[in-house]
Design a protein around this motif. Sequence first.
Motif, PDB file in Angstrom:
ATOM      1  N   SER A 206       0.815  -1.210   0.000  1.00  0.00           N
ATOM      2  CA  SER A 206       0.000   0.000   0.000  1.00  0.00           C
ATOM      3  C   SER A 206       0.853   1.266   0.000  1.00  0.00           C
ATOM      4  N   ARG A 207       0.399   2.237  -0.763  1.00  0.00           N
ATOM      5  CA  ARG A 207       1.042   3.556  -0.733  1.00  0.00           C
ATOM      6  C   ARG A 207       0.408   4.459   0.327  1.00  0.00           C
ATOM      7  N   GLU A 208      -0.726   4.051   0.874  1.00  0.00           N
ATOM      8  CA  GLU A 208      -1.408   4.792   1.930  1.00  0.00           C
ATOM      9  C   GLU A 208      -1.432   3.938   3.194  1.00  0.00           C
ATOM     10  N   PRO A 209      -1.435   4.561   4.376  1.00  0.00           N
ATOM     11  CA  PRO A 209      -1.401   3.782   5.619  1.00  0.00           C
ATOM     12  C   PRO A 209      -2.578   2.818   5.749  1.00  0.00           C
ATOM     13  N   VAL A 210      -2.270   1.592   6.078  1.00  0.00           N
ATOM     14  CA  VAL A 210      -3.294   0.612   6.448  1.00  0.00           C
ATOM     15  C   VAL A 210      -3.296   0.397   7.953  1.00  0.00           C
ATOM     16  N   LEU A 211      -2.250   0.869   8.630  1.00  0.00           N
ATOM     17  CA  LEU A 211      -2.144   0.763  10.085  1.00  0.00           C
ATOM     18  C   LEU A 211      -2.064   2.157  10.685  1.00  0.00           C
ATOM     19  N   ARG A 212      -2.961   2.449  11.613  1.00  0.00           N
ATOM     20  CA  ARG A 212      -2.980   3.730  12.313  1.00  0.00           C
ATOM     21  C   ARG A 212      -2.404   3.558  13.706  1.00  0.00           C
ATOM     22  N   GLY A 213      -1.529   4.466  14.075  1.00  0.00           N
ATOM     23  CA  GLY A 213      -0.864   4.365  15.366  1.00  0.00           C
ATOM     24  C   GLY A 213      -1.818   4.372  16.542  1.00  0.00           C
ATOM     25  N   ARG A 214      -2.943   5.054  16.402  1.00  0.00           N
ATOM     26  CA  ARG A 214      -3.881   5.144  17.526  1.00  0.00           C
ATOM     27  C   ARG A 214      -4.534   3.798  17.832  1.00  0.00           C
ATOM     28  N   TRP A 215      -4.462   2.850  16.911  1.00  0.00           N
ATOM     29  CA  TRP A 215      -5.054   1.533  17.142  1.00  0.00           C
ATOM     30  C   TRP A 215      -4.176   0.630  17.995  1.00  0.00           C
ATOM     31  N   LEU A 216      -2.917   0.935  18.090  1.00  0.00           N
ATOM     32  CA  LEU A 216      -1.970   0.027  18.740  1.00  0.00           C
ATOM     33  C   LEU A 216      -2.137   0.039  20.254  1.00  0.00           C
ATOM     34  N   SER A 217      -2.068  -1.142  20.839  1.00  0.00           N
ATOM     35  CA  SER A 217      -2.158  -1.277  22.292  1.00  0.00           C
ATOM     36  C   SER A 217      -0.777  -1.146  22.906  1.00  0.00           C
ATOM     37  N   PRO A 218      -0.687  -0.677  24.159  1.00  0.00           N
ATOM     38  CA  PRO A 218       0.603  -0.634  24.841  1.00  0.00           C
ATOM     39  C   PRO A 218       1.264  -2.009  24.812  1.00  0.00           C
ATOM     40  N   GLY A 219       2.554  -2.008  24.538  1.00  0.00           N
ATOM     41  CA  GLY A 219       3.310  -3.252  24.488  1.00  0.00           C
ATOM     42  C   GLY A 219       3.352  -3.911  23.132  1.00  0.00           C
ATOM     43  N   ALA A 220       2.642  -3.354  22.145  1.00  0.00           N
ATOM     44  CA  ALA A 220       2.575  -3.984  20.827  1.00  0.00           C
ATOM     45  C   ALA A 220       3.918  -3.902  20.098  1.00  0.00           C
ATOM     46  N   THR A 221       4.181  -4.929  19.311  1.00  0.00           N
ATOM     47  CA  THR A 221       5.326  -4.948  18.409  1.00  0.00           C
ATOM     48  C   THR A 221       4.797  -5.043  16.987  1.00  0.00           C
ATOM     49  N   VAL A 222       5.272  -4.152  16.120  1.00  0.00           N
ATOM     50  CA  VAL A 222       4.831  -4.116  14.727  1.00  0.00           C
ATOM     51  C   VAL A 222       6.004  -4.429  13.822  1.00  0.00           C
ATOM     52  N   VAL A 223       5.808  -5.346  12.876  1.00  0.00           N
ATOM     53  CA  VAL A 223       6.806  -5.583  11.844  1.00  0.00           C
ATOM     54  C   VAL A 223       6.180  -5.203  10.503  1.00  0.00           C
ATOM     55  N   GLY A 224       6.866  -4.351   9.748  1.00  0.00           N
ATOM     56  CA  GLY A 224       6.353  -3.889   8.466  1.00  0.00           C
ATOM     57  C   GLY A 224       7.331  -4.222   7.355  1.00  0.00           C
ATOM     58  N   VAL A 225       6.836  -4.876   6.288  1.00  0.00           N
ATOM     59  CA  VAL A 225       7.733  -5.305   5.219  1.00  0.00           C
ATOM     60  C   VAL A 225       7.336  -4.755   3.845  1.00  0.00           C
ATOM     61  N   GLY A 226       6.244  -4.003   3.768  1.00  0.00           N
ATOM     62  CA  GLY A 226       5.782  -3.545   2.465  1.00  0.00           C
ATOM     63  C   GLY A 226       6.214  -2.146   2.079  1.00  0.00           C
ATOM     64  N   SER A 227       6.781  -1.391   3.004  1.00  0.00           N
ATOM     65  CA  SER A 227       7.177  -0.004   2.710  1.00  0.00           C
ATOM     66  C   SER A 227       8.625   0.035   2.249  1.00  0.00           C
ATOM     67  N   PHE A 228       8.896  -0.563   1.095  1.00  0.00           N
ATOM     68  CA  PHE A 228      10.270  -0.691   0.626  1.00  0.00           C
ATOM     69  C   PHE A 228      10.679   0.430  -0.325  1.00  0.00           C
ATOM     70  N   GLU A 229       9.759   1.361  -0.582  1.00  0.00           N
ATOM     71  CA  GLU A 229      10.046   2.539  -1.387  1.00  0.00           C
ATOM     72  C   GLU A 229       9.611   3.774  -0.616  1.00  0.00           C
ATOM     73  N   PRO A 230      10.211   4.927  -0.903  1.00  0.00           N
ATOM     74  CA  PRO A 230       9.861   6.143  -0.168  1.00  0.00           C
ATOM     75  C   PRO A 230       8.395   6.538  -0.252  1.00  0.00           C
ATOM     76  N   ASP A 231       7.686   6.121  -1.315  1.00  0.00           N
ATOM     77  CA  ASP A 231       6.286   6.523  -1.444  1.00  0.00           C
ATOM     78  C   ASP A 231       5.314   5.431  -1.025  1.00  0.00           C
TER      79      ASP A 231
END
Length: 336
Positions: A206-231
């Motif tokens: 995705s070129r637009e966010p699919v994950l919003r920071g406000r949804w994350l619970s305390p203690g969460a760990t996020v791994v992201g592998v799709g943002s491999f280009e600046p856009d």
Amino acid sequence: MPTRPLFCSAEEVATLLRMDEAIASQRRAFTALAHGTADLPPKVMHPSRFDDSVMFCYVSRLSADTGAVAKFGSVHPANRAHGLPSVNAVVVVLDPVTGAVVAVLDGTALTTLRTAAASAVAVDALALPGADELGLLGSGTQALAHARAVARVRPLRAVRVWSPTEKHRVLAAERIADELGVRADAVDSAQEAVNGVPVVATCTLSREPVLRGRWLSPGATVVGVGSFEPDRHEVDAQALRRAAAVVVDDPQTAAAHAGPVVAAIGGGDLVPGDLVPLGQVLTGQRTARSGEQDIVLYFSVGLGLQDAAAAWAVVDAARAADERAAAVDGRPAAAR
């Protein structure tokens, strides 16, 4: 006399490189990177002028006793609509002494395995020990591989899957449940996939966010592998602002390629020195999580060193299999 190179199809790569071995190979890669003992030239990522595909070329060398490895391929986001992998590539492995071709491997299967395995290494190093639920944003090949990989380092009891197409997320959930023997639910929104979940993996293009920071619970760990280009921005700016640490595969590469990281540096939310190399977490040189309430992000754009470690694991496994077969047959092992 020159020996015959090893040629491996996607199926053969998957057979030779089991997930546990893939994870071990990625630990070796990131540890070598942290110790400065590997060769890692800058990678080439070039968006095509003809369509939305991206050409890429990585080259690296893991150690003195493993030769250079090169991967060439392209990313075609439109393939998702046809049920095809978005990434296609070929990997060439060279002899460490002569430079002769040792192996030619299917790079699509190798990339899928090493990317998910690296995320498992990150989850093992960063996530809370009792993390037992995974939220997947994405339902394609890489999302399925992430479920398999994370299950090797955490005792998953449940997985939530979201992607824009209902049919795809339902099929992915069914497959995960069948393969892993855990509860897997296809949910109706990305927020539902993330709320209250201790480990989140974003596996989209995705070129637009699919994950919003406000949804994350305390203690969460996020791994992201799709943002491999600046856009490409799977994760929004608020997620980075909430994070106690932003861990990356390589700071220099991430600062130039990882969309959310590039944006955060450009907007003044981060400076390059804030980025924590995963390898330095593994070796104890840096820390990422200081408490159970910390939110920790890991971004991977992919490194040639990951391919080199995984490719040599395939070559070593093929040689070992050949030696075992030769011992049974009573014949000399083939020099692969």
